[in-house]
Design a protein around this motif. Structure first.
Motif, short mmCIF file in Angstrom:
data_model
loop_
_atom_site.label_atom_id
_atom_site.label_comp_id
_atom_site.label_asym_id
_atom_site.label_seq_id
_atom_site.Cartn_x
_atom_site.Cartn_y
_atom_site.Cartn_z
N TYR A 1 0.82 -1.20 -0.17
CA TYR A 1 -0.15 0.48 -0.17
C TYR A 1 0.98 1.35 0.05
O TYR A 1 1.95 0.99 0.31
N THR A 2 0.73 2.20 -0.95
CA THR A 2 1.83 3.26 -0.95
C THR A 2 0.31 4.49 -1.29
O THR A 2 -0.83 4.32 -2.34
N SER A 3 1.07 5.36 -0.11
CA SER A 3 0.04 6.46 -0.37
C SER A 3 0.59 7.86 -0.32
O SER A 3 1.59 8.15 0.52
N GLU A 4 0.41 8.78 -1.39
CA GLU A 4 1.52 10.03 -1.76
C GLU A 4 1.03 10.98 -1.69
O GLU A 4 -0.52 11.72 -2.20
N LYS A 5 1.13 12.58 -1.30
CA LYS A 5 0.13 13.79 -1.51
C LYS A 5 1.18 14.66 -1.86
O LYS A 5 2.46 14.63 -1.02
#
Length: 188
Positions: free
Chosen positions: A28-32
């Motif tokens: 799982y990857t989350s970037e902002k």
């Protein structure tokens, strides 16, 4: 930390010649990205199972596939992508003790991607593309009990291509520490 990375780059798990390895990773990857125009948010989930035959105490060869889904938001524009990969892998394992091993997977194969972009809920782009991928992933194996264990990786090397109608896309990645993959495996 440098010692762990050095060990991880040379190579898996209580491998026993003549056994079947079943395993997989979940990522799982989350970037902002904060921008003045419009912030960008991207979330990606990936499930990557594999099955291999351990033909030597240190070597395993097999098949792998991956299903990946991602969603990107850029102000009023939203993108959704689904990626499917299928290919082969070879794994080299170095046992450190009865509990710990390090390994490296080298995999390559075919990939297919479907990408749709929406603006204010209306479809503005719909692409289906094909290509190839290759990757090298070092990891740590923790033997929990009788060949069943957990795999941990924090990145790797990768190369992929996708062929669009109007353009060709290629990507090389060197990623250590930015993402975490956790998986399980079992020797039968």
């Amino acid at each position: 930390m440098l010692l762990i990375l050095a060990l991880a780059t040379i190579s898996f798990a209580n491998a026993q010649k003549g056994t079947i390895l079943v395993g997989g990773n979940i990522a799982y990857t989350s970037e902002k990205i904060d921008r003045e125009i419009a912030p960008v948010k991207n979330n990606t989930f990936e499930f990557s199972p594999k099955v291999g035959y351990q033909f030597h105490d240190n070597w395993t060869a097999g098949v792998e596939f991956s299903i990946q889904s991602s969603k990107t938001e850029m102000g009023e524009v939203e993108g959704k992508a689904n990626n499917f990969k299928t290919g082969a892998f070879v794994r080299y394992t170095v046992p450190l003790s009865e509990t710990f091993s390090v390994f490296a997977d080298l995999g390559a194969g075919f990939q297919n991607q479907k990408v749709k972009y929406y603006e204010n809920g209306l479809l503005i782009s719909d692409n289906k593309v094909d290509g190839f991928y290759a990757g090298l992933t070092p990891a740590l194996f923790i033997n929990m009990k009788k060949g069943f264990g957990l795999n941990f990786s924090i990145g790797g090397l990768g190369y992929e291509t996708l062929n669009y109608d109007a353009a060709d896309y290629s990507k090389f990645s060197f990623n250590f520490g930015k993402t975490v993959n956790i998986g399980i495996s079992k020797n039968f």
